[in-house]
Scaffold this motif. Structure first.
Motif, PDB file in Angstrom:
ATOM      1  N   SER A  19       0.844  -1.183   0.000  1.00 43.88           N
ATOM      2  CA  SER A  19       0.000   0.000   0.000  1.00 43.88           C
ATOM      3  C   SER A  19       0.883   1.237   0.000  1.00 43.88           C
ATOM      4  CB  SER A  19      -0.908  -0.016   1.222  1.00 43.88           C
ATOM      5  OG  SER A  19      -1.760   1.089   1.200  1.00 43.88           O
ATOM      6  N   HIS A  20       0.274   2.353  -0.263  1.00 46.21           N
ATOM      7  CA  HIS A  20       0.998   3.612  -0.313  1.00 46.21           C
ATOM      8  C   HIS A  20       1.035   4.252   1.075  1.00 46.21           C
ATOM      9  CE1 HIS A  20       1.006   3.400  -4.668  1.00 46.21           C
ATOM     10  NE2 HIS A  20      -0.286   3.104  -4.615  1.00 46.21           N
ATOM     11  N   ILE A  21       1.862   5.291   1.199  1.00 44.64           N
ATOM     12  CA  ILE A  21       1.871   6.035   2.449  1.00 44.64           C
ATOM     13  C   ILE A  21       0.570   6.811   2.554  1.00 44.64           C
ATOM     14  CG2 ILE A  21       4.359   6.183   2.697  1.00 44.64           C
ATOM     15  CD1 ILE A  21       4.269   8.943   1.445  1.00 44.64           C
ATOM     16  N   THR A  22       0.233   7.189   3.766  1.00 45.47           N
ATOM     17  CA  THR A  22      -1.033   7.859   4.002  1.00 45.47           C
ATOM     18  C   THR A  22      -0.968   9.317   3.559  1.00 45.47           C
ATOM     19  OG1 THR A  22      -0.327   8.388   6.248  1.00 45.47           O
ATOM     20  CG2 THR A  22      -1.589   6.372   5.935  1.00 45.47           C
ATOM     21  N   GLN A  23      -2.150   9.912   3.380  1.00 42.05           N
ATOM     22  CA  GLN A  23      -2.188  11.333   3.068  1.00 42.05           C
ATOM     23  C   GLN A  23      -1.900  12.110   4.341  1.00 42.05           C
ATOM     24  OE1 GLN A  23      -5.920  12.341   1.350  1.00 42.05           O
ATOM     25  NE2 GLN A  23      -5.510  11.263  -0.557  1.00 42.05           N
ATOM     26  N   GLY A  24      -1.343  13.265   4.182  1.00 44.62           N
ATOM     27  CA  GLY A  24      -1.030  14.073   5.350  1.00 44.62           C
ATOM     28  C   GLY A  24      -0.641  15.468   4.931  1.00 44.62           C
ATOM     29  N   ASN A  25       0.116  16.120   5.760  1.00 40.21           N
ATOM     30  CA  ASN A  25       0.570  17.472   5.499  1.00 40.21           C
ATOM     31  C   ASN A  25       1.574  17.440   4.351  1.00 40.21           C
ATOM     32  OD1 ASN A  25       2.133  19.911   5.637  1.00 40.21           O
ATOM     33  ND2 ASN A  25       1.192  20.271   7.636  1.00 40.21           N
ATOM     34  N   ARG A  26       1.213  18.006   3.224  1.00 40.80           N
ATOM     35  CA  ARG A  26       2.049  17.878   2.029  1.00 40.80           C
ATOM     36  C   ARG A  26       3.350  18.651   2.131  1.00 40.80           C
ATOM     37  NH1 ARG A  26      -1.435  21.248  -2.418  1.00 40.80           N
ATOM     38  NH2 ARG A  26      -1.426  23.219  -1.289  1.00 40.80           N
ATOM     39  N   TYR A  27       3.366  19.731   2.891  1.00 42.39           N
ATOM     40  CA  TYR A  27       4.573  20.546   2.998  1.00 42.39           C
ATOM     41  C   TYR A  27       5.655  19.833   3.806  1.00 42.39           C
ATOM     42  CZ  TYR A  27       1.241  23.990   1.392  1.00 42.39           C
ATOM     43  OH  TYR A  27       0.279  24.643   0.676  1.00 42.39           O
TER      44      TYR A  27
ATOM     45  N   LYS B 188       5.727  16.629   4.396  1.00 43.58           N
ATOM     46  CA  LYS B 188       6.054  15.375   3.713  1.00 43.58           C
ATOM     47  C   LYS B 188       7.085  15.609   2.606  1.00 43.58           C
ATOM     48  CE  LYS B 188       2.599  12.762   2.522  1.00 43.58           C
ATOM     49  NZ  LYS B 188       1.524  12.096   1.748  1.00 43.58           N
ATOM     50  N   GLN B 189       6.912  16.688   1.847  1.00 43.42           N
ATOM     51  CA  GLN B 189       7.852  17.002   0.778  1.00 43.42           C
ATOM     52  C   GLN B 189       9.224  17.362   1.343  1.00 43.42           C
ATOM     53  OE1 GLN B 189       6.827  20.431  -1.554  1.00 43.42           O
ATOM     54  NE2 GLN B 189       8.243  19.893  -3.188  1.00 43.42           N
ATOM     55  N   ALA B 190       9.253  18.165   2.393  1.00 48.23           N
ATOM     56  CA  ALA B 190      10.527  18.564   2.996  1.00 48.23           C
ATOM     57  C   ALA B 190      11.270  17.357   3.564  1.00 48.23           C
ATOM     58  CB  ALA B 190      10.291  19.611   4.082  1.00 48.23           C
ATOM     59  N   LEU B 191      10.548  16.479   4.249  1.00 45.83           N
ATOM     60  CA  LEU B 191      11.201  15.316   4.853  1.00 45.83           C
ATOM     61  C   LEU B 191      11.594  14.274   3.825  1.00 45.83           C
ATOM     62  CD1 LEU B 191       9.144  14.940   8.115  1.00 45.83           C
ATOM     63  CD2 LEU B 191      11.521  15.607   7.899  1.00 45.83           C
ATOM     64  N   THR B 192      10.848  14.168   2.733  1.00 47.04           N
ATOM     65  CA  THR B 192      11.230  13.229   1.679  1.00 47.04           C
ATOM     66  C   THR B 192      12.536  13.665   1.025  1.00 47.04           C
ATOM     67  OG1 THR B 192       8.920  12.682   1.286  1.00 47.04           O
ATOM     68  CG2 THR B 192      10.468  12.096  -0.440  1.00 47.04           C
ATOM     69  N   MET B 193      12.671  14.953   0.771  1.00 44.93           N
ATOM     70  CA  MET B 193      13.927  15.446   0.193  1.00 44.93           C
ATOM     71  C   MET B 193      15.073  15.285   1.184  1.00 44.93           C
ATOM     72  SD  MET B 193      12.997  16.072  -2.763  1.00 44.93           S
ATOM     73  CE  MET B 193      14.491  16.708  -3.422  1.00 44.93           C
ATOM     74  N   SER B 194      14.803  15.532   2.458  1.00 43.30           N
ATOM     75  CA  SER B 194      15.832  15.337   3.482  1.00 43.30           C
ATOM     76  C   SER B 194      16.177  13.861   3.632  1.00 43.30           C
ATOM     77  CB  SER B 194      15.356  15.891   4.820  1.00 43.30           C
ATOM     78  OG  SER B 194      15.145  17.266   4.721  1.00 43.30           O
ATOM     79  N   GLY B 195      15.185  12.996   3.494  1.00 46.86           N
ATOM     80  CA  GLY B 195      15.432  11.553   3.561  1.00 46.86           C
ATOM     81  C   GLY B 195      16.315  11.081   2.427  1.00 46.86           C
TER      82      GLY B 195
ATOM     83  N   SER C 280      12.132  -1.455  -3.568  1.00 45.32           N
ATOM     84  CA  SER C 280      12.061  -0.090  -4.081  1.00 45.32           C
ATOM     85  C   SER C 280      12.988   0.866  -3.334  1.00 45.32           C
ATOM     86  CB  SER C 280      10.621   0.403  -3.954  1.00 45.32           C
ATOM     87  OG  SER C 280      10.541   1.767  -4.260  1.00 45.32           O
ATOM     88  N   LYS C 281      13.667   1.696  -4.092  1.00 53.32           N
ATOM     89  CA  LYS C 281      14.534   2.704  -3.505  1.00 53.32           C
ATOM     90  C   LYS C 281      13.699   3.833  -2.894  1.00 53.32           C
ATOM     91  CE  LYS C 281      18.576   1.425  -5.850  1.00 53.32           C
ATOM     92  NZ  LYS C 281      18.816   0.218  -5.147  1.00 53.32           N
ATOM     93  N   MET C 282      12.531   4.107  -3.457  1.00 52.48           N
ATOM     94  CA  MET C 282      11.672   5.160  -2.914  1.00 52.48           C
ATOM     95  C   MET C 282      11.117   4.764  -1.554  1.00 52.48           C
ATOM     96  SD  MET C 282      10.959   8.126  -3.654  1.00 52.48           S
ATOM     97  CE  MET C 282      10.017   9.362  -2.836  1.00 52.48           C
ATOM     98  N   LYS C 283      10.831   3.481  -1.350  1.00 52.63           N
ATOM     99  CA  LYS C 283      10.387   3.027  -0.034  1.00 52.63           C
ATOM    100  C   LYS C 283      11.482   3.263   0.999  1.00 52.63           C
ATOM    101  CE  LYS C 283       7.062  -0.504  -1.254  1.00 52.63           C
ATOM    102  NZ  LYS C 283       6.695  -1.918  -1.165  1.00 52.63           N
ATOM    103  N   ALA C 284      12.724   3.075   0.598  1.00 50.31           N
ATOM    104  CA  ALA C 284      13.848   3.302   1.499  1.00 50.31           C
ATOM    105  C   ALA C 284      13.985   4.788   1.825  1.00 50.31           C
ATOM    106  CB  ALA C 284      15.132   2.767   0.878  1.00 50.31           C
ATOM    107  N   VAL C 285      13.733   5.650   0.861  1.00 48.98           N
ATOM    108  CA  VAL C 285      13.788   7.095   1.097  1.00 48.98           C
ATOM    109  C   VAL C 285      12.682   7.508   2.073  1.00 48.98           C
ATOM    110  CG1 VAL C 285      13.457   9.353   0.013  1.00 48.98           C
ATOM    111  CG2 VAL C 285      14.911   7.651  -1.081  1.00 48.98           C
ATOM    112  N   ILE C 286      11.493   6.957   1.897  1.00 50.00           N
ATOM    113  CA  ILE C 286      10.378   7.265   2.799  1.00 50.00           C
ATOM    114  C   ILE C 286      10.682   6.749   4.205  1.00 50.00           C
ATOM    115  CG2 ILE C 286       7.930   6.820   3.281  1.00 50.00           C
ATOM    116  CD1 ILE C 286       8.419   8.820   1.030  1.00 50.00           C
ATOM    117  N   ALA C 287      11.328   5.596   4.298  1.00 49.61           N
ATOM    118  CA  ALA C 287      11.712   5.064   5.611  1.00 49.61           C
ATOM    119  C   ALA C 287      12.718   5.999   6.289  1.00 49.61           C
ATOM    120  CB  ALA C 287      12.291   3.667   5.468  1.00 49.61           C
ATOM    121  N   CYS C 288      13.645   6.556   5.523  1.00 56.36           N
ATOM    122  CA  CYS C 288      14.598   7.522   6.081  1.00 56.36           C
ATOM    123  C   CYS C 288      13.875   8.793   6.520  1.00 56.36           C
ATOM    124  CB  CYS C 288      15.680   7.854   5.060  1.00 56.36           C
ATOM    125  SG  CYS C 288      16.873   6.546   4.799  1.00 56.36           S
ATOM    126  N   ALA C 289      12.908   9.246   5.728  1.00 53.58           N
ATOM    127  CA  ALA C 289      12.132  10.430   6.105  1.00 53.58           C
ATOM    128  C   ALA C 289      11.343  10.168   7.385  1.00 53.58           C
ATOM    129  CB  ALA C 289      11.189  10.814   4.971  1.00 53.58           C
TER     130      ALA C 289
END
Length: 124
Positions: A46-54, A56-63, A86-95
């Motif tokens: 499944s995908h990550i949940t919806q939330g605060n987009r600002y 989420k974007q900042a932490l994804t880039m930091s991740g 997936s490499k993106m799942k790993a980035v989200i885990a870091c975020a």
């Protein structure tokens, strides 16, 4: 984490985390919790949940940046998860880990220490 990302996170969360009971509540509000889909005992991706987009974007880039840094707390997490898929799942885990770390730092008012960051996984 860059100053712009840190400013975004602090602007969205605020200077304290009293409104969030746990780090899980903060991660859910930010939209960095993994979604779950289970039917008849079979777990599906499944995908990550919806939330605060600002935030989420900042932490994804930091991740993404932290995943390729020399900090073993984040680079080892990224390497371990990206080997499975997936490499993106790993980035989200870091975020998600960055957000848990921010929660702990704002809660205890302590500075970040790399040695303690490796042990955050066992504390939460």
């Amino acid at each position: 984490m860059s100053e712009a990302c840190a400013a975004t996170v602090l602007a969205e969360i605020g200077p304290n985390v009293d409104s969030f009971e746990t780090d899980g509540h903060l991660a859910s509000w930010a939209g960095l919790c993994p979604g779950s889909y289970e039917s008849a005992g079979i777990k599906k991706s499944s995908h990550i949940t919806q939330g605060n987009r600002y935030i989420k974007q900042a932490l994804t880039m930091s991740g993404l940046i932290a995943a390729h840094s020399k900090d073993p707390a984040f680079s080892s997490l990224y390497n371990r998860i990206s080997q499975r898929g997936s490499k993106m799942k790993a980035v989200i885990a870091c975020a998600h880990k960055i957000l848990r770390t921010i929660y702990k730092l704002l809660l205890t008012h302590q500075p970040y220490q790399k040695e303690k960051a490796l042990g955050l996984r066992q504390q939460f």
